[in-house]
Design a protein around this motif. Structure first.
Motif, PDB file in Angstrom:
ATOM      1  N   ASP A  25       0.813  -1.221   0.000  1.00 41.99           N
ATOM      2  CA  ASP A  25       0.000   0.000   0.000  1.00 41.99           C
ATOM      3  C   ASP A  25       0.848   1.274   0.000  1.00 41.99           C
ATOM      4  N   ALA A  26       2.149   1.135   0.153  1.00 38.97           N
ATOM      5  CA  ALA A  26       3.009   2.295   0.376  1.00 38.97           C
ATOM      6  C   ALA A  26       3.570   2.870  -0.920  1.00 38.97           C
ATOM      7  N   GLY A  27       3.886   4.178  -0.867  1.00 38.83           N
ATOM      8  CA  GLY A  27       4.554   4.844  -1.978  1.00 38.83           C
ATOM      9  C   GLY A  27       5.835   5.509  -1.501  1.00 38.83           C
ATOM     10  N   VAL A  28       6.922   5.242  -2.199  1.00 36.58           N
ATOM     11  CA  VAL A  28       8.231   5.808  -1.841  1.00 36.58           C
ATOM     12  C   VAL A  28       8.761   6.608  -3.026  1.00 36.58           C
ATOM     13  N   LEU A  29       9.156   7.821  -2.782  1.00 40.08           N
ATOM     14  CA  LEU A  29       9.777   8.646  -3.823  1.00 40.08           C
ATOM     15  C   LEU A  29      11.291   8.625  -3.654  1.00 40.08           C
ATOM     16  N   ILE A  30      11.984   8.218  -4.707  1.00 37.73           N
ATOM     17  CA  ILE A  30      13.450   8.224  -4.686  1.00 37.73           C
ATOM     18  C   ILE A  30      13.922   9.375  -5.560  1.00 37.73           C
ATOM     19  N   ILE A  31      14.591  10.327  -4.954  1.00 38.15           N
ATOM     20  CA  ILE A  31      15.107  11.481  -5.693  1.00 38.15           C
ATOM     21  C   ILE A  31      16.578  11.214  -6.015  1.00 38.15           C
ATOM     22  N   GLY A  32      16.844  10.978  -7.286  1.00 42.18           N
ATOM     23  CA  GLY A  32      18.209  10.692  -7.716  1.00 42.18           C
ATOM     24  C   GLY A  32      18.350   9.245  -8.162  1.00 42.18           C
ATOM     25  N   ALA A  33      18.403   9.019  -9.464  1.00 42.77           N
ATOM     26  CA  ALA A  33      18.624   7.665  -9.996  1.00 42.77           C
ATOM     27  C   ALA A  33      20.120   7.435 -10.125  1.00 42.77           C
ATOM     28  N   THR A  34      20.773   7.509  -8.963  1.00 44.33           N
ATOM     29  CA  THR A  34      22.232   7.411  -8.888  1.00 44.33           C
ATOM     30  C   THR A  34      22.635   6.007  -8.478  1.00 44.33           C
ATOM     31  N   SER A  35      23.907   5.867  -8.094  1.00 50.97           N
ATOM     32  CA  SER A  35      24.337   4.552  -7.629  1.00 50.97           C
ATOM     33  C   SER A  35      23.633   4.193  -6.323  1.00 50.97           C
ATOM     34  N   ILE A  36      23.476   5.155  -5.395  1.00 48.64           N
ATOM     35  CA  ILE A  36      22.735   4.877  -4.158  1.00 48.64           C
ATOM     36  C   ILE A  36      21.273   4.586  -4.494  1.00 48.64           C
ATOM     37  N   GLY A  37      20.695   5.442  -5.318  1.00 45.35           N
ATOM     38  CA  GLY A  37      19.297   5.259  -5.688  1.00 45.35           C
ATOM     39  C   GLY A  37      19.044   3.914  -6.358  1.00 45.35           C
ATOM     40  N   SER A  38      19.998   3.451  -7.152  1.00 44.70           N
ATOM     41  CA  SER A  38      19.839   2.179  -7.856  1.00 44.70           C
ATOM     42  C   SER A  38      19.640   1.020  -6.904  1.00 44.70           C
ATOM     43  N   THR A  39      20.546   0.922  -5.949  1.00 42.61           N
ATOM     44  CA  THR A  39      20.455  -0.196  -5.003  1.00 42.61           C
ATOM     45  C   THR A  39      19.177  -0.099  -4.183  1.00 42.61           C
ATOM     46  N   LEU A  40      18.819   1.122  -3.825  1.00 38.95           N
ATOM     47  CA  LEU A  40      17.574   1.333  -3.082  1.00 38.95           C
ATOM     48  C   LEU A  40      16.366   0.859  -3.880  1.00 38.95           C
ATOM     49  N   MET A  41      16.355   1.192  -5.154  1.00 41.05           N
ATOM     50  CA  MET A  41      15.223   0.783  -5.998  1.00 41.05           C
ATOM     51  C   MET A  41      15.086  -0.731  -6.013  1.00 41.05           C
ATOM     52  N   TYR A  42      16.195  -1.418  -6.221  1.00 45.71           N
ATOM     53  CA  TYR A  42      16.146  -2.874  -6.251  1.00 45.71           C
ATOM     54  C   TYR A  42      15.688  -3.426  -4.901  1.00 45.71           C
ATOM     55  N   ASN A  43      16.220  -2.865  -3.813  1.00 48.02           N
ATOM     56  CA  ASN A  43      15.844  -3.361  -2.485  1.00 48.02           C
ATOM     57  C   ASN A  43      14.354  -3.173  -2.228  1.00 48.02           C
ATOM     58  N   LEU A  44      13.830  -2.003  -2.561  1.00 51.98           N
ATOM     59  CA  LEU A  44      12.420  -1.719  -2.278  1.00 51.98           C
ATOM     60  C   LEU A  44      11.509  -2.495  -3.226  1.00 51.98           C
ATOM     61  N   VAL A 189      25.589   2.030   1.904  1.00 52.20           N
ATOM     62  CA  VAL A 189      24.776   3.162   2.361  1.00 52.20           C
ATOM     63  C   VAL A 189      23.321   2.965   1.936  1.00 52.20           C
ATOM     64  N   ALA A 190      23.129   2.502   0.720  1.00 47.74           N
ATOM     65  CA  ALA A 190      21.770   2.265   0.230  1.00 47.74           C
ATOM     66  C   ALA A 190      21.063   1.177   1.037  1.00 47.74           C
ATOM     67  N   ALA A 191      21.822   0.159   1.447  1.00 49.38           N
ATOM     68  CA  ALA A 191      21.222  -0.912   2.260  1.00 49.38           C
ATOM     69  C   ALA A 191      20.771  -0.367   3.609  1.00 49.38           C
ATOM     70  N   LEU A 192      21.586   0.488   4.208  1.00 43.37           N
ATOM     71  CA  LEU A 192      21.198   1.118   5.481  1.00 43.37           C
ATOM     72  C   LEU A 192      19.947   1.966   5.288  1.00 43.37           C
ATOM     73  N   MET A 193      19.921   2.714   4.191  1.00 39.57           N
ATOM     74  CA  MET A 193      18.770   3.600   3.933  1.00 39.57           C
ATOM     75  C   MET A 193      17.499   2.803   3.659  1.00 39.57           C
ATOM     76  N   SER A 194      17.618   1.749   2.865  1.00 40.93           N
ATOM     77  CA  SER A 194      16.415   0.976   2.542  1.00 40.93           C
ATOM     78  C   SER A 194      15.880   0.266   3.774  1.00 40.93           C
ATOM     79  N   SER A 195      16.757  -0.135   4.682  1.00 34.98           N
ATOM     80  CA  SER A 195      16.287  -0.730   5.938  1.00 34.98           C
ATOM     81  C   SER A 195      15.472   0.279   6.729  1.00 34.98           C
ATOM     82  N   ALA A 196      15.922   1.537   6.738  1.00 36.76           N
ATOM     83  CA  ALA A 196      15.181   2.583   7.461  1.00 36.76           C
ATOM     84  C   ALA A 196      13.809   2.804   6.823  1.00 36.76           C
ATOM     85  N   VAL A 197      13.760   2.790   5.498  1.00 39.21           N
ATOM     86  CA  VAL A 197      12.475   2.962   4.801  1.00 39.21           C
ATOM     87  C   VAL A 197      11.517   1.832   5.171  1.00 39.21           C
TER      88      VAL A 197
END
Ligand SMILES: [Zn+2]
Length: 254
Positions: A25-44, A189-197
């Motif tokens: 049900d959730a929506g997440v906005l990722i600002i920046g399709a960078t290297s950090i953003g990439s890993t976050l996208m895959y994780n989420l 860093v992306a793994a830490l961030m995605s865990s927080a999300v």
């Protein structure tokens, strides 16, 4: 919901069927399709977050191929289109929304208000402060992260509860520099961030809340700095009267 697809995480009591529904049900906005953003996208996307928005106005260049969401065939393509194509192929059950624009004063509030939580994965200090202001005013939590060579930092801001970016950095962030980037650091860093999300979306305590995590690849350590409110913060103070409206996130109730 495809329960078999997410069965490996749903066997954990912190997830379960109810948790999976929260993610769907959730929506997440990722600002920046960078290297950090990439890993976050895959994780989420892997976790089954139902809607993933991606905001970026740049095209894929050769130096962007350190970001695992972009392939050689994507050179010259808008980063959001390149990223959306991969995420849709990776998980067809989720909704991917590309925003092919830079976040600016004209669109920040309208775009951010569509999502439950924001991920700030850009080095641009103007964008970071604008997103900070918009999220505090809208009461939207956000996770921020960046890398500088072998060191990466990440933090979680819950408006009207934790210090914001302006509390920590003052009214102006340091000028943007062309930092070196190492994929392993970005991924960590992306793994830490995605865990927080995910913790936030699952109504679980967010370990990063109110802290700045500092990951050092060379020493293999993660240090935590507890952040403090700046009483004359130009961003937090303006919204102080609304604090009572945003006190529904209570770790004690989880
Ligand atoms: Zn502040």
């Amino acid at each position: 919901m495809n329960s078999e697809r997410y069965s490996r995480q749903n066997m954990l009591p912190e997830f379960g069927t109810d948790g999976q529904q929260k993610l769907e049900d959730a929506g997440v906005l990722i600002i920046g399709a960078t290297s950090i953003g990439s890993t976050l996208m895959y994780n989420l996307a892997s976790a089954g977050v139902g809607t993933i928005g991606i905001a970026d106005h740049n095209i894929v260049g050769t130096s962007n191929l350190n970001a695992p969401i972009h392939f050689e065939e994507d050179l010259g393509t808008l980063k959001v289109i390149s990223a959306a194509r991969k995420l849709r192929a990776y998980n067809s059950l989720i909704n991917v929304i590309p925003h092919a624009t830079a976040i600016n004063k004209d669109n920040a509030y309208e775009i951010i208000s569509q999502y439950d939580i924001v991920v700030l994965a850009v080095n641009n200090p103007q964008t970071a402060m604008l997103v900070n202001e918009a999220c505090v005013e809208l009461g939207k939590p956000f996770v921020h992260g960046k890398t500088n060579g072998f060191v990466g930092t990440a933090g979680f801001v819950l408006p009207h509860e934790t210090p914001c970016l302006a509390c920590f950095f003052g009214e102006e962030l340091p000028p943007e520099e062309n930092y070196g980037s190492v994929s392993g650091v970005s991924s960590t860093v992306a793994a830490l961030m995605s865990s927080a999300v995910l913790q936030y979306l699952l109504d679980a305590p967010v370990a990063m809340k109110g802290y700045l995590f500092i990951y050092n690849c060379m020493t293999a350590t993660i240090d935590k700095i507890e952040l403090t409110h700046r009483h004359d913060c130009p961003v937090c103070n303006q919204s102080a009267d609304a604090e009572e409206d945003y006190d529904d996130f209570d770790e004690e109730e989880v």
